[in-house]
Write an enzyme that holds these catalytic residues in place. Sequence first.
Site, PDB file in Angstrom:
ATOM      1  N   LYS A  35       2.189 -19.842  -0.240  1.00 39.84           N
ATOM      2  CA  LYS A  35       3.167 -20.694  -0.005  1.00 39.84           C
ATOM      3  C   LYS A  35       3.852 -20.627   1.359  1.00 39.84           C
ATOM      4  O   LYS A  35       4.537 -21.407   1.683  1.00 39.84           O
ATOM      5  CB  LYS A  35       4.960 -20.349  -1.607  1.00 39.84           C
ATOM      6  N   ARG A  39      13.670 -19.999  -9.081  1.00 36.52           N
ATOM      7  CA  ARG A  39      12.590 -18.825 -10.011  1.00 36.52           C
ATOM      8  C   ARG A  39      12.461 -18.590 -11.227  1.00 36.52           C
ATOM      9  O   ARG A  39      12.193 -17.369 -12.084  1.00 36.52           O
ATOM     10  CB  ARG A  39      12.386 -17.665  -8.749  1.00 36.52           C
ATOM     11  N   ARG A  75      -1.688  -8.189   3.782  1.00 36.43           N
ATOM     12  CA  ARG A  75      -0.701  -9.092   4.371  1.00 36.43           C
ATOM     13  C   ARG A  75       0.868  -8.178   4.399  1.00 36.43           C
ATOM     14  O   ARG A  75       0.890  -7.457   5.924  1.00 36.43           O
ATOM     15  CB  ARG A  75       0.489  -9.858   3.508  1.00 36.43           C
ATOM     16  N   ARG A 134       6.616  -5.355   5.322  1.00 30.34           N
ATOM     17  CA  ARG A 134       7.373  -5.679   3.967  1.00 30.34           C
ATOM     18  C   ARG A 134       6.910  -5.057   3.363  1.00 30.34           C
ATOM     19  O   ARG A 134       5.811  -4.849   2.517  1.00 30.34           O
ATOM     20  CB  ARG A 134       6.818  -7.070   3.150  1.00 30.34           C
ATOM     21  N   ARG A 191       5.647  -7.676  -9.110  1.00 28.73           N
ATOM     22  CA  ARG A 191       6.462  -9.079  -9.183  1.00 28.73           C
ATOM     23  C   ARG A 191       5.475  -9.701  -9.619  1.00 28.73           C
ATOM     24  O   ARG A 191       5.872 -11.102 -10.100  1.00 28.73           O
ATOM     25  CB  ARG A 191       5.626  -8.827  -7.585  1.00 28.73           C
TER      26      ARG A 191
HETATM   27  P1  AMP Z   1       9.069 -13.870  -1.863  1.00 20.36           P
HETATM   28  O1  AMP Z   1       9.827 -13.998   0.147  1.00 20.36           O
HETATM   29  O2  AMP Z   1       8.907 -15.426  -1.655  1.00 20.36           O
HETATM   30  O3  AMP Z   1       7.526 -13.238  -1.668  1.00 20.36           O
HETATM   31  O4  AMP Z   1      10.406 -12.898  -2.402  1.00 20.36           O
HETATM   32  C1  AMP Z   1      10.139 -11.584  -2.123  1.00 20.36           C
HETATM   33  C2  AMP Z   1      11.581 -11.468  -3.258  1.00 20.36           C
HETATM   34  O5  AMP Z   1      13.061 -11.398  -2.638  1.00 20.36           O
HETATM   35  C3  AMP Z   1      10.998 -11.179  -4.505  1.00 20.36           C
HETATM   36  O6  AMP Z   1      10.220 -10.474  -5.568  1.00 20.36           O
HETATM   37  C4  AMP Z   1      12.538 -11.217  -5.086  1.00 20.36           C
HETATM   38  O7  AMP Z   1      13.107  -9.850  -4.958  1.00 20.36           O
HETATM   39  C5  AMP Z   1      13.372 -11.857  -3.814  1.00 20.36           C
HETATM   40  N1  AMP Z   1      13.297 -13.375  -4.157  1.00 20.36           N
HETATM   41  C6  AMP Z   1      13.254 -14.039  -3.494  1.00 20.36           C
HETATM   42  N2  AMP Z   1      13.057 -15.747  -4.164  1.00 20.36           N
HETATM   43  C7  AMP Z   1      14.121 -15.423  -5.246  1.00 20.36           C
HETATM   44  C8  AMP Z   1      14.373 -16.552  -6.202  1.00 20.36           C
HETATM   45  N3  AMP Z   1      14.525 -17.700  -6.152  1.00 20.36           N
HETATM   46  N4  AMP Z   1      15.271 -15.557  -7.053  1.00 20.36           N
HETATM   47  C9  AMP Z   1      14.609 -14.084  -7.041  1.00 20.36           C
HETATM   48  N5  AMP Z   1      14.574 -13.311  -6.230  1.00 20.36           N
HETATM   49  C10 AMP Z   1      14.547 -14.097  -5.335  1.00 20.36           C
END
Ligand code: AMP
Length: 192
Positions: A14, A89, A128, A134, A146
């Site tokens: 994404k 999400r 990554r 991260r 996740r």
């Molecule tokens: P991402 O960068 O999208 O992989 O998000 C990293 C982490 O941020 C996720 O594992 C969640 O803990 C949190 N996170 C990101 N977007 C959301 C969302 N829309 N709702 C809840 N938690 C989120």
Amino acid sequence: MFNLILFGPPGSGKGTQSENLIKKYGLKHLSTGDLLRSEIKQGTPLGMEAKSFMDKGQLVPNEVVIGMISSAVDANPKVAGFLFDGFPRTTAQADALDKLLELKKTSISLMLALEVSEEELVKRLLKRGQTSGRSDDTNENVIRERINVYHNETSAVAEHYRKFNKVEMIEGEGSIDEIFASISKEIDAKLK
Ligand code: AMP
């Protein structure tokens, strides 16, 4: 306005595809993961609260991310459209997003859902993790958590938009350019 949701499990590409998309279509990129990581970096109370969930691979509470997206949408009144990445999400987030856009007299135009096998996701995320800085990309247990959260809580969001005939699936394995070509084809068909 053209409002796109780029959907898919963690590691499905994404973020990478978003970078190409914002250049080609001039959309405003809203990534809740990026917004949360920026709050953590600044050491805000919101960031500190979010970090405890993110480190475990769990979702940050709906109210927190919905509030963040709502402020970001309000702060960008004159854009061609939004590219939502990593949001919504949960179905509660999807309902909140639909209402928020309705207030702005607009709606989601299209959801593109990237499909990638679980083993490929784990492989990509661990790779990554070697460079992303991260912590949630370095521990395989957190990565698998996740992906579980995606299956248990997030995949239902695609059903929500499927009811409105807004979902197109994208083969998410292949070269970045090939995947971008498939994504562009769907967007161009919708824009016509
Ligand atoms: P991402 O960068 O999208 O992989 O998000 C990293 C982490 O941020 C996720 O594992 C969640 O803990 C949190 N996170 C990101 N977007 C959301 C969302 N829309 N709702 C809840 N938690 C989120």
